[in-house]
Structure formats: structure tokens, C-alpha cells
Design an enzyme around this catalytic site. Structure first.
Site, PDB file in Angstrom:
ATOM      1  N   LEU A 188       0.833  -1.205   0.000  1.00 49.70           N
ATOM      2  CA  LEU A 188       0.000   0.000   0.000  1.00 49.70           C
ATOM      3  C   LEU A 188       0.865   1.251   0.000  1.00 49.70           C
ATOM      4  O   LEU A 188       0.366   2.350  -0.151  1.00 49.70           O
ATOM      5  CB  LEU A 188      -0.912   0.004   1.231  1.00 49.70           C
ATOM      6  N   ARG A 189       2.177   1.087   0.210  1.00 48.79           N
ATOM      7  CA  ARG A 189       3.150   2.203   0.237  1.00 48.79           C
ATOM      8  C   ARG A 189       2.873   3.169   1.382  1.00 48.79           C
ATOM      9  O   ARG A 189       3.210   4.353   1.280  1.00 48.79           O
ATOM     10  CB  ARG A 189       3.133   2.977  -1.082  1.00 48.79           C
ATOM     11  N   ASP A 231       0.741  -9.409  -5.703  1.00 53.24           N
ATOM     12  CA  ASP A 231       2.073  -8.805  -5.542  1.00 53.24           C
ATOM     13  C   ASP A 231       2.034  -7.338  -5.996  1.00 53.24           C
ATOM     14  O   ASP A 231       2.924  -6.854  -6.690  1.00 53.24           O
ATOM     15  CB  ASP A 231       3.141  -9.590  -6.311  1.00 53.24           C
ATOM     16  N   HIS A 246       3.408   2.265  -8.465  1.00 50.25           N
ATOM     17  CA  HIS A 246       4.516   3.219  -8.609  1.00 50.25           C
ATOM     18  C   HIS A 246       4.001   4.536  -9.179  1.00 50.25           C
ATOM     19  O   HIS A 246       3.032   4.555  -9.934  1.00 50.25           O
ATOM     20  CB  HIS A 246       5.569   2.680  -9.586  1.00 50.25           C
TER      21      HIS A 246
END
Lengths: 326, 425
Positions: free
Chosen positions: B64-65, B307, B311
């Protein structure tokens, strides 16, 4: 197969020069023929033609280079281009500017052609995909992928001394794994119908499935040299010893160094080439490098004509016929 | 809220079949299948005629960053992408910034999910070692108490075998699941593409199979030594599937997953240096892809995951070796799973088990099946809805897809979590 047509326009003419792979025999022969017409220019007292007059060429070297960069600059000067040369590893990208920003800032200075060397394989294609229409990219070496102008000057050299590729056995010796020169040479030799392309290297310096490139592989130098017409020695980088790819320079020379004695295995009229810079006593013995079969220095001077040819073809003018003298 | 779903085709992964029945939901639970309990009174009815009802998908590996990389994505953006694409549970690896190696980070993630999330269940996976540095054990017992469902070192190296052995011993003592993505960093070196003819031709630094299999062999031996229940994530090689198959046959407490893109894409898809095809592990050969599919079919591979690695555009706008690896996978997870059904890998109910029942069982999570008394994490899917994949339409903040232009079927029409309708198309 990937679509390499990014290099060619709808008429099959060169738009960018990124890799030998994706080009055809016709284009390669046109480069060689055009280069031949330029060889006379480089022999004259006034060595200039106006083909690139009014055009600006930027030489962008993200990696150090001596001879490739200087022969490009000479070629550009002899075509009367305006030249901007940048060592990019010491300028903007160190300050965090992205590659594309660097490129676009230069484009804003009305650059017509970029000559680019970069450490990433695929970087030449990357730049070509992102320049404005009408701006050309010429690959001066991208990572371990291709170095197409070097391969073409090698082809020029081979044709100069041996004429017909279809009767030749050519051996490329050394660090194939890391060599962009080798990849371009292999594609060019195969496109030009070379009878046999051999690569000779210890296994640690061969990429997997090397045969798929269209070569026969020899790990034994002596066997690989039997009856070859052309021997191309590759430079061995000192880093390879630290990376545990090879034990020592001494052992490498013992197994893969080109000595006078080994040269006997090749055809008596075989020529010896090297893209430079050579390590004397590591991959090649001094007496061979300076010997009668060596054409290493001729390669360098042919490099100027070949680069002039590629650049003139990209701007849509083939050779001297459309140029005239200043 | 009580809900009556009419005319549904239920995808039952436990029985491995499809059944047609009405579904009754009350108080966050499934209370009846076929017939409602006597006192049941629906406050809402959904007619699912022509659609299928499935357990919500459980994605055992999603980034999820958040915290740490807001330019890429965040909990708000990615949980929204999840619920709109039928994913009700997300398991997030510990390589956030800072890593999930302390209770404060776990609480921060839970807090942000409550504040900004869209009711998807977010389960942190704790760091196996402190700072993911591979040197000292993390506070596994405390982290487990705070809600970490398993422990992993993500893609950070466990270079010291003694530390790894002790970490696995300690986790086993805490009855915790260990998740390992087998990767030998020495063999990985600076590689960015599968070691094969494509990397050779493109001159790309290559990653041999042994970068995965040498690590996996060691990891399996440490499972045998410690008895730690271990799940292997994101396998990519034919030889890995074989090793897992044999280890399972010996009775070792092992399970495994692979990223769903690995069942479709191969190194050839790199084409002319397409950085959207840059992944770690790398896209392998067709032989590997076929072996992974066999592993999925025969049960050697228990789960599939997205996965998901969203970005920002700039991360991929670089020459191939310098771009950042990973694919934004939430928007394509269900569609790719349905495609595996179409391509005959497994029937629908069995394939969906890899995204529902199996991860729920392995990770000890709620959901994953349709049965009376089960939590009502459910999705309604129009299996016949066709769509063309376009990153411009992605709900995820990450537009880095490897499936641009693919022709997919299957669209989520409703998503229920805990019996609440959290998404309706």
C-alpha cells in the site's frame, strides 16, 4: 520478435541508430558504401563537407570514453555541425535531475541529434522513445547491449581487407558477457551473411544461451582459431578479476591471450582487430598488436568515416553526392 | 443491516462447486443459504440474477506504500482500488518506511485504515528481524499481540543463516507463521532479467534460477530443522515448484504462493526494454510459467497474490535496468484469475480457493468461504462483463500495469465487508 522499427522511417531510411538488431542488410551496406565515399574526404587537406551545416549535435556521455567520443566529434566537425559535448556524469544528473529532464532541457536548445553513451542497456531506445519528432538518437554504447557504430566500423574494416563476408570465418575472443561491441558485431556479421561467426571465451565470460545469437561457441582458444580469417580481440576489464569471473590476468593471457604462436592457427592472411583500448600482455601480445596482421589503427581512422556516414544518412543525405564542398 | 441476495450463483470453494441459492446476511454474518432463518427480515434486497457470489478475495501480498511512499500510493487510494476490484482483505509486507517492526507502526497502519480506508481488512505482516536488517529478532510476540498475522523479512536479505534459524525457531515458539520470499542476494547481484536468451540478446544483467532455488533449498532445510510453519511467497521457477512439491510430500509444514502475473508473462514480454515488465523475481521462461501453472493446478502452490506494487510514473520512466520493479496488480487480480479458469488451469471454484479459502486458512483470517455463521465478506461478480484493460481507468494510484490492452471478463458489481455494502458499481 520485438519491433525495432523505431530506427527506420516508413521508407526504410534511418531515423535513429540504436542497434544493429532490427536493421537489414540493405541499410548496413548503405552505411558501408557511404562511409567509403567519405574516406576520400578525410584524406584531403580541407576535410569538411556541409552536410550537417546549421544542425546541432549534442554528445551526451554518461560514461567515460576517449576514442569513441573524439571520433564522433571529428566526424561531426567534418560534416560542419555545431557541437555541444557534455560529460553528464559530472553535471546535472549528479544533482538529481532525471534523465528525461536532462534530455528535454537540451532539446529546448534546438538540438537536432543526440549521440548518447549510457551505462544502462536499453537506454538508447529509451531516449529515442522520448525525444521530440524530428530529433534523432545515435547510440554510442548502451550498457551491455549494443555499440552499433563500433560494429559498423569493424564491418568496414573487414570489408576493406576481405571483401566477401560469405566466405569468412570470424572469431570474437574475450569478454562476450559484458560486451556491447560483441553483440553488435554478431548481429552485423550475421546480417552480412558471414559464413561462420565464432565466439571464444571462458565460460564465466559467456552469457547463457550464447548460441541463440547465431554463433558457434568455443571455450578452447586454439580450436576456435583454426582457419579463421578475422580475429576480433575484446578488451578485458580489470574489474573481472575482482568479480571472481577470472583468477588472474596471467592465467587469462595463458589461456586466451593472442600470441604469435597462437596466431599461426588462423589462416595465414588473417587480420587481427581490437576495438580498443587494448591491454598489452593481457588479451594480446605486443608483437601481435604491432605486427603485420594487425589492422587496429586502421579501425580507428575508419571510425570517423563510418560515423560521418551514419549521421549523414540520418539527416537524409547519403554521402557526398548530395553534399558538395565548402 | 440485514441483506437478502436473490438468484445468486454461489461459488463454493469448500465443496468445489457452484450452487444456485439465495443468501441471507444479518449482523455481519451469513445466516442462511437457500432459506432464511425464521425471524429474518431483510432491510435490503439485491437481485444477483446473472451474477456470481463469491467470498471476497484475500490478497496475501499487497504493498500500500503507507507509511512512507505517498508519491506511489496510500491506504486510502489502495483500499478503494481493493474494494472496487473485489478484494476484501489485504496482507501487507513489512517493508514500509519505517518497516513494520514495532507496535507504533502497526497501530499507525490500523489507525490510518480506520480514518481513511474503505473498510477493507488490512493485515500487517511483521518484520522477522529488527529494521529488516537480518541481525536481531523483532519483538514478534508483541507484534503478534498488536495484530501482525505473520512474520517476514520481505525482500531484505537474511544473510546470516544462524539469525534466520533462530528467527524461525522463535516464530515457531510463538505459533507464528513465517513468510519467506526466497532470494539469494549474492546470486541476484545487479540482475534485472531472467538469465536466458532474452537477457543475453538485450545485454541485461541477468538473474539465474539459483538466486531463488539456492535460497529455497536452504530455507526448506531450516523448516525441517526448526519445524516453523513457513509460507513461501512469489515463487517464479519450475525448480522451486518441484522443491515445494517434494517438501510437502515429506510432510513439512510448508505452503506457497506465486504472483498471478507470473502465470501469464515471460521474459519475452520485455520486448524492447518495456520497464512495466520489470519485476522481482523476474519474468521467467515459458517453461517456468507452465510449471507454475501445473503447481497451481496440483496444489503445490496454495495461493495466488497480486504482488501489488503501485509506482508513480517517474519510477518506470527510466531505462529498464534503472526503473523500479513491480506491477500494479489490484485492478487486474480477479480478471487474471478468471482468465486462468478460461484457459483451463482449474475450474472456477477450485481456482478461487487460491484467493479465498486457502489464504484464509494459512493466515488464520476470517472470510474465504460461504457458509452459515461465516463473516459476510462477499462480492457479486458479473462474469460476462467484458472490458479492455487500460491503466487510465485503474482505481489504484499505481498505473504501472503489464496488461495494457488485454481483453478481460468479469466485473465486480457489489462488495460486502462484514455484511456492509462498501461498493456498488
Amino acid at each position: 520478435m520485438p519491433n525495432n522499427n523505431i530506427q527506420l522511417d516508413e521508407n526504410g531510411k534511418l531515423r535513429h541508430f540504436l542497434s544493429i538488431e532490427g536493421l537489414n542488410q540493405g541499410v548496413l551496406n548503405e552505411i558501408l558504401d557511404t562511409a567509403e565515399s567519405f574516406t576520400s574526404v578525410t584524406d584531403r587537406t580541407i576535410k569538411k563537407v556541409p552536410i550537417l551545416r546549421g544542425k546541432t549535435v549534442a554528445n551526451l556521455f554518461f560514461e567515460a570514453s576517449t576514442r569513441t567520443r573524439s571520433t564522433f566529434e571529428l566526424a561531426e566537425q567534418r560534416l560542419s555541425a555545431d557541437i555541444l559535448s557534455l560529460n553528464v556524469n559530472t553535471s546535472a544528473t549528479v544533482k538529481g535531475e532525471s534523465l528525461l529532464d536532462t534530455l528535454q532541457n537540451l532539446e529546448a536548445m534546438q538540438i537536432d541529434m543526440f549521440v548518447i553513451r549510457h551505462q544502462d542497456s536499453g537506454s538508447a531506445h529509451f531516449f529515442a522513445q522520448h525525444v521530440r519528432p524530428g530529433v534523432s538518437v545515435l547510440n554510442a554504447g548502451d550498457g551491455q547491449h549494443e555499440h552499433p557504430t563500433q560494429a559498423m566500423l569493424d564491418m568496414y574494416t573487414i570489408r576493406h581487407y576481405k571483401q566477401d563476408f560469405s566466405r569468412l570465418r570470424v572469431a570474437i575472443v574475450g569478454d562476450i558477457l559484458h560486451s556491447r561491441v560483441a553483440r553488435s558485431q554478431i548481429h552485423a556479421l550475421n546480417l552480412l551473411n558471414t559464413a561462420e561467426v565464432r565466439v571464444i571465451a571462458p565460460r564465466t565470460l559467456l552469457p547463457v544461451d550464447t548460441e541463440s545469437l547465431g554463433v558457434s561457441v568455443y571455450e578452447d582458444f586454439e580450436q576456435g582459431l583454426e582457419d579463421v580469417d578475422v580475429i576480433i580481440m575484446l578488451r578485458l576489464q580489470k574489474e573481472r578479476m575482482r568479480g571472481a569471473l577470472l583468477p588472474s590476468e596471467k592465467e587469462y593471457f595463458r589461456k586466451y591471450g593472442l600470441s604469435q604462436e597462437r596466431l599461426q592457427r588462423a589462416r595465414p592472411d588473417a587480420i587481427v582487430m581490437h576495438p580498443g583500448p587494448a591491454n598489452r600482455g593481457v588479451e594480446i601480445e605486443s608483437s601481435v598488436m604491432d605486427g603485420s596482421q594487425s589492422v587496429i589503427l586502421q579501425q580507428v581512422s575508419f571510425g570517423i568515416s563510418v560515423r560521418m556516414a551514419v549521421m549523414s544518412m540520418i539527416v537524409g543525405q547519403s554521402g557526398l553526392h548530395s553534399g558538395g564542398e565548402t | 443491516m440485514s441483506l437478502h441476495i436473490k438468484n445468486a450463483e454461489l461459488v463454493d470453494s469448500v465443496a468445489g462447486k457452484l450452487t444456485r441459492a439465495d443468501l441471507f446476511i444479518d449482523n455481519g454474518r451469513i445466516v442462511g443459504i437457500g432459506s432464511a432463518p425464521k425471524t429474518f427480515k431483510a432491510t435490503q434486497t439485491i437481485d444477483a440474477d446473472g451474477c456470481s457470489v463469491m467470498p471476497g478475495l484475500i490478497d496475501c501480498q499487497t504493498r500500500l506504500r503507507d507509511p512512507g511512499e505517498p508519491e506511489k500510493a496510500n491506504i486510502e487510494s489502495e483500499t478503494r482500488a481493493a474494494i472496487e476490484n473485489g478484494i476484501t482483505t489485504l496482507c501487507i509486507p513489512p517493508d514500509t518506511q519505517p518497516p513494520i517492526d514495532n507496535s507504533a507502526t502497526v497501530e499507525l497502519i490500523h489507525h490510518r485504515n480506520e480514518m481513511f480506508g474503505h473498510q477493507a481488512r488490512v493485515h500487517p505482516i511483521g518484520a522477522l528481524t529488527r529494521g529488516l536488517a537480518g541481525e536481531q529478532l523483532s519483538n514478534m510476540a508483541s507484534l503478534k499481540g498488536n495484530g501482525c498475522i505473520a512474520f517476514s523479512n520481505a525482500k531484505s536479505p537474511l544473510a546470516n543463516n544462524l539469525v534466520q534459524r533462530r528467527a524461525m525457531d522463535y516464530a515457531a515458539g510463538q505459533h507464528a507463521l513465517v513468510i519467506i520470499q526466497p532470494l539469494d542476494h549474492d546470486l541476484l547481484a545487479n540482475g534485472c532479467a531472467h538469465e536466458g536468451a532474452i537477457a543475453t540478446r538485450l545485454g541485461l544483467p541477468s538473474i539465474p534460477e539459483a538466486a531463488e532455488t539456492a535460497a529455497l533449498a536452504k530455507d526448506i532445510e531450516l523448516v525441517a530443522q526448526t519445524g516453523a510453519r513457513t509460507h513461501f511467497g512469489q515463487l517464479s521457477c519450475a525448480r522451486s515448484v518441484d522443491m515445494v512439491r517434494r517438501a510437502k510430500a515429506k510432510g513439512l509444514p510448508i505452503t506457497a504462493d506465486c504472483a498471478i502475473h507470473q502465470l501469464f508473462l515471460i521474459d519475452h514480454d520485455i520486448g524492447l526494454f518495456d520497464s512495466n515488465m520489470l519485476t522481482l523475481p523476474p519474468l521467467r521462461s515459458q517453461y517456468d510459467r507452465d510449471a507454475l501453472r501445473e503447481g497451481v493446478a496440483d496444489g503445490s502452490i496454495d495461493c495466488l497474490c497480486s504482488d501489488h506494487q503501485p509506482h508513480e510514473i517517474d519510477a518506470k520512466l527510466k531505462p529498464f535496468p534503472s526503473a523500479e520493479p513491480g506491477i500494479s496488480g489490484l485492478d487486474t487480480l480477479l480478471a487474471l484469475a478468471l482468465r486462468l479458469v478460461d484457459e483451463g488451469v482449474l475450474p472456477l471454484a477450485d481456482l478461487l480457493a487460491k484467493l479465498t479459502l486457502n489464504p484464509a486458512t494459512i493466515l488464520g483470517l476470517a472470510g474465504g468461504k460461504i457458509a452459515p455463521g461465516e463473516v459476510a465478506d462477499l462480492i457479486i461478480v458479473d462474469l460476462e462483463a467484458h472490458w479492455i484493460c487500460s491503466s487510465a481507468n485503474f482505481v489504484s494510484k499505481g498505473k504501472n500495469t503489464a496488461f495494457e490492452g488485454w481483453d478481460f471478463r468479469g466485473r465486480v458489481t457489489h462488495t460486502l465487508i462484514d455484511g456492509n455494502l462498501v461498493f456498488q458499481s
